[in-house]
Design a protein around this motif. Structure first.
Motif, PDB file in Angstrom:
ATOM      1  N   UNK A   1     -10.090  63.756 -43.966  1.00  0.00           N
ATOM      2  CA  UNK A   1     -10.100  62.786 -42.859  1.00  0.00           C
ATOM      3  C   UNK A   1     -11.446  62.072 -42.765  1.00  0.00           C
ATOM      4  N   UNK A   2     -12.535  62.840 -42.804  1.00  0.00           N
ATOM      5  CA  UNK A   2     -13.869  62.267 -42.607  1.00  0.00           C
ATOM      6  C   UNK A   2     -14.267  61.414 -43.808  1.00  0.00           C
ATOM      7  N   UNK A   3     -13.873  61.817 -44.998  1.00  0.00           N
ATOM      8  CA  UNK A   3     -14.161  60.988 -46.172  1.00  0.00           C
ATOM      9  C   UNK A   3     -13.502  59.616 -46.042  1.00  0.00           C
ATOM     10  N   UNK A   4     -12.264  59.590 -45.548  1.00  0.00           N
ATOM     11  CA  UNK A   4     -11.575  58.311 -45.343  1.00  0.00           C
ATOM     12  C   UNK A   4     -12.260  57.495 -44.248  1.00  0.00           C
ATOM     13  N   UNK A   5     -12.704  58.172 -43.192  1.00  0.00           N
ATOM     14  CA  UNK A   5     -13.402  57.484 -42.106  1.00  0.00           C
ATOM     15  C   UNK A   5     -14.712  56.881 -42.602  1.00  0.00           C
ATOM     16  N   UNK A   6     -15.449  57.638 -43.380  1.00  0.00           N
ATOM     17  CA  UNK A   6     -16.726  57.163 -43.914  1.00  0.00           C
ATOM     18  C   UNK A   6     -16.519  55.941 -44.799  1.00  0.00           C
TER      19      UNK A   6
END
Length: 412
Positions: free
Chosen positions: A382-387
């Motif tokens: 999730x956070x990789x996509x957000x970044x």
């Protein structure tokens, strides 16, 4: 015969003066090349003009960050406090009417330029009772102008060189602080990844060194501690404070210490180490994956986001007390307990993330976090996509600070 002899003597005097001036220029050039201090350069300058050429009075105003009088030889002290900006900047060439401007005893003002910008003003005056003949000021005016320009430009170059050394020292300090800060951030290979908890960190340092820090500690076979902090200020002092804080935290954080006690002890250490000049915001949690109980305490940090993948409930773990080091004693430091019943995700972050600007120009806050973690995929993905969406670390023009994130999957 007598006339011819007089002409010859006068010619010899002119040659003698010309040789002296050439020698003086050579001497001052060698002194500049030998890196003579500014004070000694000015002393040479004053001696040559006053002692050797008979110039009665000399005063120099020079611009650095502000205008200042760097030499006064013979003028009243009141002339050292002129408002240069309002009274002198209109002078573009050698000025002969200084007395009319109220400058007592000043015969001539010589402006000195660097790249067409005023760098200095030289005030020149004769001794009060001149002997017969031409004034030394007029007689040596061209030399005074040239000599003054050489000295003043040399002094400016010394100042610029010192500034460049200072900037280089500051650059090296920031590089050292960046290395220190990087050493504080645990590598993801060291983070726990087991059936009870999976932790992952993201750290994107900005151009300047800040004081972001996160950590994760195995406290027992079932308990894991994790935290995130942000120290006020930047540079080596912030990095040193955070380094001391990390060492203190790791020494004090155990599987059974009361979190209120932990925060009180950390506060006492930071108050002593920072001497009231810095503080830090701090979130700390201890999770027991066997019982599913998570204890936490938020000391003025950005509220972490907790998402229950089964119920869809979103919690913001709000602050319960002031930051570490803000006060000598922390009032009302109270921990909270949560029972994690279902597979949940927690995202802890610094304000470098939440204060990024959205398309509307406002801070993005936690909305973007919630949108990306509201599913059953691992929080790391999730956070990789957000970044990627936010263009971190290099493609987001609103990035002004370090961005630090520590996340955990809490399977049940």
């Amino acid at each position: 015969m007598i006339i011819r002899m007089g002409q010859k003597l006068a010619q010899m005097d002119r040659l003698k003066i010309s040789k002296f001036k050439l020698d003086a220029l050579l001497d001052i050039t060698l002194s500049i090349n030998a890196n003579l201090p500014v004070e000694k350069l000015l002393a040479k300058y004053e001696s040559i003009l006053r002692d050797n050429l008979g110039i009665g009075k000399i005063l120099i105003y020079k611009r650095s960050n502000t205008w200042e009088c760097i030499l006064n030889g013979g003028f009243p002290e009141e002339l050292e406090n002129i408002d240069v900006e309002s009274r002198l900047l209109d002078i573009k060439e050698i000025f002969f009417d200084a007395a009319e401007m109220g400058f007592e005893g000043v015969d001539i003002i010589i402006p000195v330029f660097n790249n067409n910008v005023h760098l200095a003003f030289v005030f020149i005056g004769d001794i009060e009772e001149e002997g017969e003949g031409m004034s030394p000021v007029l007689k040596h005016l061209n030399f005074i102008q040239t000599f003054s320009s050489i000295i003043i430009v040399a002094i400016e170059n010394i100042r610029l060189f010192r500034e460049s050394l200072l900037q280089e020292a500051m650059k090296k300090e920031l590089e050292l602080a960046a290395r220190m800060q990087q050493m504080l951030i645990p590598d993801n290979s060291q983070m726990p990844k087991n059936p009870g908890i999976i932790v992952h960190g993201f750290y994107f340092p900005h151009y300047e060194v800040g004081g972001d820090y996160y950590d994760c500690l195995k406290l027992s076979e079932t308990k894991t501690g994790f935290c995130i902090a942000d120290v006020s200020g930047k540079g080596i002092s912030a990095a040193i404070l955070m380094s001391n804080f990390q060492a203190s935290l790791r020494a004090l954080f155990t599987h059974d210490i009361n979190l209120e006690t932990l925060v009180v002890k950390l506060n006492s250490i930071v108050v002593v180490n920072a001497a009231g000049e810095k503080f830090l915001t701090f979130f700390v949690a201890r999770y027991d994956h066997k019982t599913g109980i998570m204890e936490y305490l938020n000391a003025a940090h950005n509220p972490p986001v907790l998402y229950d993948t089964v119920t869809g409930e979103v919690l913001h773990l709000q602050a319960s007390c002031v930051g570490i080091g803000m006060l000598d004693e922390i009032p009302n430091a109270k921990k909270s307990d949560l029972q994690i019943k279902n597979y949940s995700k927690i995202v802890c972050y610094t304000d470098g993330l939440s204060e990024l600007k959205g398309d509307d120009g406002n801070d993005i806050g936690t909305g973007v976090i919630i949108r990306h973690i509201s599913n059953t995929a691992p929080v790391e993905e999730n956070i990789k996509e957000m970044i990627k969406e936010l263009g971190l670390p290099d493609d987001n023009p609103s990035t002004f600070d370090d961005v630090s994130i520590i996340v955990a999957d809490l399977p049940r």
